[in-house]
Design an enzyme around this catalytic site. Structure first.
Site, PDB file in Angstrom:
ATOM      1  N   ASP A 126       0.842  -1.197   0.000  1.00 43.34           N
ATOM      2  CA  ASP A 126       0.000   0.000   0.000  1.00 43.34           C
ATOM      3  C   ASP A 126       0.875   1.245   0.000  1.00 43.34           C
ATOM      4  O   ASP A 126       2.066   1.190   0.325  1.00 43.34           O
ATOM      5  CB  ASP A 126      -0.936   0.002   1.206  1.00 43.34           C
ATOM      6  N   GLU A 183       0.202  -0.744   5.793  1.00 46.69           N
ATOM      7  CA  GLU A 183       1.254  -0.167   6.646  1.00 46.69           C
ATOM      8  C   GLU A 183       1.135   1.339   6.743  1.00 46.69           C
ATOM      9  O   GLU A 183       1.288   1.920   7.816  1.00 46.69           O
ATOM     10  CB  GLU A 183       2.634  -0.567   6.113  1.00 46.69           C
TER      11      GLU A 183
END
Length: 451
Positions: free
Chosen positions: A93, A155
């Protein structure tokens, strides 16, 4: 099993780099942002793409997993008899882009300029994903160690479900060595191991003064407004030197590395004449001392603002805390400070958003020696340094707790020019190749630890 020499691994990485770069660019084109309010179907597509990359790199057991959050990917290949297992971590991500007008090119269409590849996530952390893939491709079917690849999907949004995932799949991902490819190097041409990271405490403070807005002429001069009250409260967080003024926050010494001020000012993009905050060496100020930043304020816009006293105002604060401190203790300390320094009896509400623990890594032992040897070889003799990072990767403390016997190596692809999280994030392509070579060499050297 064929034992690969250093030169063979170098040649293999160089052979694989065009395909690695093409796959990196394809990943960057997927805007996988896990933040609320964004289209999370792109995060799903990103996870699927990572899973295909791991399958293509020879991992026989690949699956997409989740525990209430965004999708992570786990790929596994068992260790040869007697060989150790290495866990390779990265995340797929990315951060939101922010205001597109500050980008020189489309953040989700990678572009090369002057030896750097530009795009959101091109370094943080899709290059980390591809460094793992490159190392796997270099070995082909002759991996000398067991490998678990764990690619997280949220994250940048705080890793809310990561601990649950680690506990759910603990037995499957247990390893002797853990490589976390989410940090950076000291300089272009100078590799590093990250051995300390600050923790984080994010929250909100709201000042309330009035039941509703009132005429600034009729009541101004006797009634405080919320913005001035909030401004005074925020100002109390630092002393005249710019050091954090909240009592009880830990300050530690840092490694004796010299961070030249001109380099620091350039890398920060500091305007001419603006002074630096705080006391102590630069590496202490950004690695091992606490810092407090105000990330945003809720208040009326200046355009069209009426002549009225503002009844309430809210700010988001972010505290980076020194390795060795406690996130909960720091939150309690800053909460007490804000209540104690509220001016003129205004009402203060404090809300916690995020706690993340700092970490310190004792980078001694055979696995760390192997990593330093791999880095030195990949960077043609340049000795790696141990460095701190002012940012936070709170889940490292979770890895330390859950796998206390594992050696944790925090590596990365970033350099001081990367601008991770900012506009025009970029990856130095020559350094990226060295990172890939270093990881392949590391796997080969870790395999020899049990020989």
């Amino acid at each position: 099993m064929t034992v690969r020499t250093e030169e063979e691994l170098r040649a293999a990485i160089r052979r694989e780099m065009p395909g690695v770069r093409a796959d990196l660019e394809a990943l960057v084109r997927i805007p996988g942002i896990a933040f609320a309010g964004f289209d999370h179907s792109h995060v799903e597509r990103s996870a699927e793409a990572v899973a295909e990359l791991l399958r293509g790199a020879g991992l026989p057991d690949v699956k997409i997993v989740r525990k209430g959050g965004q999708p992570a990917v786990i790929g596994r290949k068992p260790a040869p008899a007697g060989a150790p297992t290495v866990l390779l971590y990265a995340h797929h991500d990315v951060q939101p882009t922010g205001d597109l007008k500050h980008w020189t090119s489309d953040p989700f269409e990678p572009v090369e300029r002057d030896g750097r590849l530009y795009g959101r996530g091109v370094a943080d952390d899709k290059a980390g994903v591809m460094a793992h893939v490159a190392a796997l491709r270099a070995f082909g079917d002759d991996l000398p160690v067991g490998v678990v690849v764990f690619i997280e999907g949220e994250e940048e949004y705080g890793s809310e479900s990561l601990e649950d995932l680690l506990r759910e799949y603990r037995d499957e991902i247990a390893a002797d060595v853990i490589v976390i490819a989410d940090s950076g190097n000291w300089a272009i041409g100078q590799p590093a191991l990250t051995t300390g990271l600050r923790g984080i405490v994010n929250g909100f403070v709201e000042v309330k003064v009035l039941q509703n807005a009132v005429h600034s002429g009729m009541f101004g001069g006797a009634v405080p407004d919320a913005l001035i009250s909030l401004s005074r409260l925020i100002a109390s967080l630092h002393d005249d030197n710019g050091d954090v003024a909240v009592e009880g926050l830990l300050r530690k010494e840092a490694a004796p590395l010299v961070y030249p001020e001109d380099r620091f000012r350039h890398e920060a993009g500091l305007l001419e004449g603006v002074q630096l905050l705080g006391t102590g060496s630069l590496v202490e100020r950004v690695w091992t001392h606490p810092s407090i930043s105000i990330l945003g304020i809720d208040a009326p816009a200046t355009q069209g603002a009426p002549n009225a006293l503002i009844p309430r105002a809210k700010a988001k604060f972010s505290v980076r805390i020194a390795p060795g401190d406690s996130a909960q203790r720091v939150y309690e300390a800053i909460s007490a400070h804000l209540r104690r320094h509220a001016p003129w009896g205004v009402h203060v509400d404090i809300e916690l958003e995020q706690l993340g623990e700092p970490c310190t890594i004792d980078a001694t032992g055979p696995a760390y020696d192997a990593a330093r040897a791999a880095f030195t070889a990949a960077w043609d003799g340049a000795q790696p340094v141990d460095m701190g990072v002012g940012g936070s990767i709170p889940f490292i403390a979770t890895f330390q707790e859950m796998f206390p016997k594992a050696a944790i190596l925090v590596t990365g692809v970033e350099d001081p020019e990367t601008l991770a999280h900012g506009p025009n994030e970029s990856l130095h392509l020559a350094e990226f190749e060295r990172v890939c070579i270093a990881e392949a060499l590391l796997l080969a050297k870790v395999a020899q630890l049990n020989a």
